[in-house]
Design a protein around this motif. Structure first.
Motif, short mmCIF file in Angstrom:
data_model
loop_
_atom_site.label_atom_id
_atom_site.label_comp_id
_atom_site.label_asym_id
_atom_site.label_seq_id
_atom_site.Cartn_x
_atom_site.Cartn_y
_atom_site.Cartn_z
N SER A 1 -0.91 11.36 4.20
CA SER A 1 0.12 12.37 4.16
C SER A 1 1.24 11.96 5.11
O SER A 1 1.00 11.71 6.30
N SER A 2 2.47 11.85 4.58
CA SER A 2 3.61 11.43 5.42
C SER A 2 4.92 11.74 4.72
O SER A 2 5.01 11.72 3.48
N ASP A 3 5.95 11.97 5.53
CA ASP A 3 7.30 12.11 4.98
C ASP A 3 8.04 10.78 5.00
O ASP A 3 9.21 10.70 4.60
N SER A 4 7.36 9.72 5.47
CA SER A 4 7.97 8.39 5.55
C SER A 4 7.08 7.39 4.84
O SER A 4 6.47 6.51 5.47
N SER A 5 6.98 7.51 3.53
CA SER A 5 6.02 6.72 2.77
C SER A 5 6.27 5.22 2.89
O SER A 5 5.32 4.44 3.02
N GLU A 6 7.52 4.80 2.86
CA GLU A 6 7.81 3.37 2.92
C GLU A 6 7.41 2.77 4.26
O GLU A 6 6.95 1.62 4.33
N VAL A 7 7.56 3.55 5.33
CA VAL A 7 7.15 3.07 6.66
C VAL A 7 5.63 2.92 6.70
O VAL A 7 5.11 1.94 7.26
N VAL A 8 4.91 3.87 6.09
CA VAL A 8 3.45 3.79 6.06
C VAL A 8 3.00 2.57 5.27
O VAL A 8 2.12 1.81 5.71
#
Length: 585
Positions: free
Chosen positions: A207-214
């Motif tokens: 779960s994240s609002d920064s999918s590309e960073v993950v």
């Protein structure tokens, strides 16, 4: 430097042993197999020691001497072992795949390579179909027929990983992802979250609002050996021999995605139909009230969204309690939840002892004292030594004679007198093809617990196997029917039997049925446990440990029992000592 897992390291040394044995080398293969067993059982990643420059600590691992230690360092630092590569060149066969065929051991592989140039499963199948194998000295038509029957099974099992090897990797993946600032929550999904005995790959949800960073952080993990593919919201990599798939979702859809991707497919289909009957729609994006929607299929997110952030909320939206992942196999769990009748499942903390373990008296690796010390570390109230008795299927002369059994009983009594754990004197007897166990009355009278297990004649029909196991269950000397099928996951199928019939007999005769927690067995398995418990049978979750470290296998046994709906009251070694004593013969 590669981030090799213990399972990956162990696999290299098992291959080492097989190639040496195929080349008729003596003694060395056993040393490599002992090392592989020790590496698999070691609780911490050995690669960490190498990465920290603490190679000397490898010598403290049982079965790992200087020669093997140097090979571990070489593999972690370079990704290969030069001596192993040389063996592969000298004997260019797919030894791992070929030895998955039941009845084909390393020596057979070596012979068939030299005589028929068999290098892989396709070559083996072609040689068998052409009738060439039966013409090789030492082989025959029956051997050839068995090989042909088992080739396809060997192909299938090669596609799946053992739970006990894949789950530790999944735990490492989660620990790494939790360390990333961009990750809000993460969990495994798929069959590994349902604790199936084998899995295809490791599925991880974030779960994240920064999918590309993950995704970027995930593919940059130093344990990744190969990036298969990646995109803005998902990626696939290979860690050792295992594929790991990552999917990133927004926080408000984490619960619905976790429920959806955990499965099973059959569970999800029935749950969606349950929702439809109540004017609801479930999918990976949430739970939606579509009772006032003209076309519920017009869009994935159509209707009023009432849940999705948490998995519990997805079930609550349907008026259901949360269903543990182990139960999600469409075996009545949704109906039980609707009736508020889900089982209060067994936990690791409920287990009070282990009733099937081994020592150096038979094929174990440690003394009685050392195994008992391991039981004390587990916090057990009681603990049984159950070494092998003589009998069919016990190779290498490791089974104990009557005289040796009685000598061991005396040794166990001495250890018990000085132990904080109640140490029980047991034996693992052998269930022969007719269901007999071959113990004399004099031996039976001196023992506290008798585990009876099949080790041979595992190709019987279902009817023959059921009758055979019923005979053992009905024997008043037998307390526990050990690993009832005799299967070895990814190696052999074992006996097929009617679990409900065994459960009924076990309940009637006061015999427990084992969930053998060794990750190569997990025998009984979930559906068989459930069928037996429904007939009133008692289950015993035992590790079959051969060294103290493998007492940790109880983790796999507990989750397997949970897959069979087992509650503490159903499990013999979740009872107190007085209750246990009353059950035993």
């Amino acid at each position: 430097m590669t981030r090799a897992t213990n399972a990956e390291l162990a696999a290299r040394f098992e291959e080492f042993a097989d190639l040496l044995e195929a080349d008729d080398v003596e003694y060395k293969p056993r040393a490599y197999r002992r090392a592989a067993d020790a590496i698999k059982a070691h609780p911490a990643p050995l690669a960490d020691l190498v990465e920290r420059g603490d190679e000397a600590a490898l010598d403290d691992v049982e079965g790992v001497g200087d020669a093997i230690s140097s090979k571990i360092v070489e593999y972690v630092e370079t990704g290969e072992i030069e001596e192993l590569e040389e063996l592969r060149e000298e004997l260019p066969v797919d030894i791992v795949a070929l030895t998955r065929v039941e009845g084909v051991g390393p020596k057979t592989v070596g012979t068939l390579y030299r005589e028929l140039d068999v290098r892989n499963l396709d070559d083996l199948e072609a040689a068998a179909e052409a009738g060439e194998i039966q013409d090789v000295k030492g082989f025959g038509a029956k051997t050839e027929e068995n090989i042909l029957e088992n080739v396809e099974f060997a192909r299938t099992i090669g596609e799946r990983q053992l739970l006990g090897e894949a789950r530790p990797l999944a735990d490492d993946v989660l620990a790494y992802l939790e360390s990333l600032e961009s990750v809000e929550r993460c969990a495994v999904a798929g069959s590994i979250r349902r604790w199936r005995e084998t899995i295809g790959d490791v599925d991880v949800l974030v779960s994240s609002d920064s999918s590309e960073v993950v995704v970027e952080g995930f593919v940059d993990w130093n344990s990744v050996d190969d990036e298969i593919e990646s995109g803005p919201e998902k990626a696939s990599v290979r860690v050792g021999d295992v594929r790991v798939d990552l999917r990133v979702v927004v926080p408000e859809e984490f619960g619905s995605a976790l429920q959806y991707f955990t499965g099973s497919k059959d569970h999800n289909v029935r749950l969606r139909n349950y929702a439809i009957d109540r004017g609801m729609k479930l999918n990976e994006y949430g739970a939606f009230d579509v009772s006032a929607v003209e076309d519920p299929d017009a869009d994935q997110r159509v209707g009023d969204r009432v849940a999705g952030e948490t998995e519990e909320g997805m079930y609550e939206a349907l008026g259901l309690p949360w269903i543990p992942p182990e139960l999600r196999e469409d075996r009545g769990e949704i109906a039980a939840a609707a009736e508020n009748n889900l089982p209060d499942l067994l936990t690791r903390e409920d287990v009070r002892g282990d009733l099937h373990t081994h020592t150096e008296w038979s094929d174990g690796n440690n003394t009685i004292d050392e195994m008992v010390a391991g039981a004390e570390e587990q916090g057990y109230d009681y603990y049984a030594i159950a070494d092998h008795a003589e009998g069919p299927g016990i190779v290498g002369g490791v089974g104990l004679s009557d005289t040796e059994i009685l000598e061991q009983v005396e040794a166990i009594r001495e250890v018990n007198a000085a132990s904080e754990v109640e140490v029980l004197a047991g034996i693992e007897a052998n269930v022969d093809a007719d269901g007999e166990i071959g113990l004399t009355d004099a031996v039976v009278e001196e023992l506290d617990v008798i585990v009876a297990s099949p080790h041979s004649a595992l190709d019987q029909s279902s009817e023959e196997a059921t009758e055979r196991l019923l005979t053992a269950i009905e024997n008043p000397a037998v307390d526990i029917l050990g690993h009832p099928s005799g299967r070895l996951l990814n190696q052999r199928e074992g006996l097929s039997f009617d679990a409900a019939t065994l459960g009924q007999a076990a309940a009637e005769h006061g015999t427990a049925l084992e969930v053998n927690a060794n990750p190569h067995r997990l025998d009984l398995w979930g559906s068989a446990v459930q069928a037996a418990i429904e007939e009133g049978a008692t289950i015993a979750v035992n590790t079959d440990a051969h060294r103290p470290a493998t007492l940790e296998f109880v983790r796999w046994g507990v989750h397997t029992a949970r897959r069979g709906w087992a509650e503490p009251a159903d499990v013999l070694n979740a009872w107190d000592l007085e209750e246990l004593r009353a059950f035993l013969h």
